[in-house]
Motif scaffolding. Structure first.
Motif, PDB file in Angstrom:
ATOM      1  N   ALA A  50      21.295   3.249   4.979  1.00 52.52           N
ATOM      2  CA  ALA A  50      20.226   3.503   5.960  1.00 52.52           C
ATOM      3  C   ALA A  50      19.135   4.362   5.324  1.00 52.52           C
ATOM      4  N   ASP A  53      17.224   2.102   2.658  1.00 51.34           N
ATOM      5  CA  ASP A  53      16.392   1.086   3.301  1.00 51.34           C
ATOM      6  C   ASP A  53      15.160   1.714   3.952  1.00 51.34           C
ATOM      7  N   LYS A  54      15.344   2.857   4.601  1.00 53.44           N
ATOM      8  CA  LYS A  54      14.205   3.520   5.246  1.00 53.44           C
ATOM      9  C   LYS A  54      13.260   4.137   4.205  1.00 53.44           C
ATOM     10  N   TYR A  60      15.546  -4.845   5.447  1.00 53.46           N
ATOM     11  CA  TYR A  60      16.719  -5.042   6.305  1.00 53.46           C
ATOM     12  C   TYR A  60      16.403  -4.468   7.684  1.00 53.46           C
ATOM     13  N   ALA A  61      16.601  -3.189   7.879  1.00 54.95           N
ATOM     14  CA  ALA A  61      16.207  -2.569   9.148  1.00 54.95           C
ATOM     15  C   ALA A  61      14.764  -2.071   9.091  1.00 54.95           C
ATOM     16  N   THR A  62      14.259  -1.863   7.887  1.00 56.40           N
ATOM     17  CA  THR A  62      12.916  -1.310   7.715  1.00 56.40           C
ATOM     18  C   THR A  62      12.062  -2.257   6.891  1.00 56.40           C
ATOM     19  N   LYS A  63      10.950  -2.673   7.469  1.00 53.92           N
ATOM     20  CA  LYS A  63      10.016  -3.543   6.743  1.00 53.92           C
ATOM     21  C   LYS A  63       9.308  -2.747   5.642  1.00 53.92           C
ATOM     22  N   PHE A  78      12.225   3.785  16.001  1.00 57.51           N
ATOM     23  CA  PHE A  78      13.378   3.836  16.895  1.00 57.51           C
ATOM     24  C   PHE A  78      13.152   4.816  18.041  1.00 57.51           C
TER      25      PHE A  78
END
Length: 189
Positions: A50, A53-54, A60-63, A78
Motif C-alpha cells: 500500500a 503503490d501510493k 493498482y489502488a493509486t493511479k 479515500f
C-alpha cells in the motif's frame, strides 16, 4: 543418552541422574509457527505494498497521476470521497492534509517493514491495529455486512501475531529481542 544433572540424595552424596527427555517441538507446533510467520509476512506485504503503490502510483489502488512522489495525496481520495457514516465529517476535516499524508505513509511503511522483518512486533501490531480500526470506522457500516469487514479481521490477526512471538520464525525477532535496548525497554519487543 539423556541429559544428566547433579542430584543430592538424602545421604548427602551427589550422583548423576537423567533430567528427562529433551523437549521436542511437535509437528503441530512447528506448523503453527510457520503458518503465523507466513501470515505475518503476508500482512506485512499488504502494508508495505500500500505504501509503495501510493508513493509511486503504480496503477493498482493509486493511479500514476495521484502518486505521492508527484504531489498527490495518499489520504485525499479515500478520506475525501469514500468515507461515509457517523465519522464522515471527522475524516473529511483532514483529508489531504500534509500531516495526515505523512503520518499515514510513515505508518504504512513502518508497519510493513517491521512485520516483514519480524521486529518491533508490539509497536507494529498496535499501530497496525489502530490504523485498521480507524479505516473500519471510516466506512461504517461496511458495504457487505452490518459490522464486520476485513479491517477488523486483519486487526485481530495482528493481535495474534503480537501474542505469539511470530517475528522469531522467518524473521529477526530473536535477534531483535536480545538487543540490550529492547531488554531494557520491553515495549520495543
Amino acid at each position: 543418552m539423556g541429559i544428566m544433572t547433579a542430584a543430592t540424595h538424602h545421604q548427602g552424596s551427589t550422583s548423576r541422574v537423567p533430567a528427562g527427555p529433551i523437549p521436542t517441538e511437535t509437528t503441530a507446533a512447528r506448523t503453527t509457527r510457520y503458518l503465523l510467520a507466513g501470515l505475518r509476512l503476508a500482512l506485512g506485504w499488504v502494508f508495505l505494498w500500500a505504501f509503495i503503490d501510493k508513493l509511486f502510483g503504480l496503477g493498482y489502488a493509486t493511479k500514476a497521476e495521484n502518486a505521492w512522489i508527484d504531489g498527490g495525496s495518499p489520504t485525499k481520495g479515500f478520506l475525501g470521497n469514500a468515507v461515509k457514516g457517523p465519522f464522515e465529517g471527522f475524516y473529511h476535516s483532514f483529508a489531504g492534509a500534509a500531516w495526515a499524508d505523512w503520518l499515514f505513509m510513515i505508518g504504512l511503511a513502518g508497519i510493513g517493514i517491521a512485520l516483514i522483518a519480524g521486529v518491533a512486533m508490539r509497536i507494529a501490531t498496535t499501530a497496525g491495529a489502530v490504523l485498521l480500526v480507524a479505516m473500519w470506522t471510516a466506512v461504517l457500516p461496511p458495504e457487505n455486512n452490518p459490522f464486520m469487514d476485513d479491517h477488523l479481521i486483519y486487526a485481530g490477526l495482528l493481535a495474534v501475531l503480537a501474542l505469539t512471538a511470530a517475528g522469531e520464525t522467518l524473521g529477526l525477532g530473536k535477534y531483535w529481542t536480545s538487543l540490550p535496548i529492547v531488554q531494557r525497554l520491553p515495549w520495543l519487543k
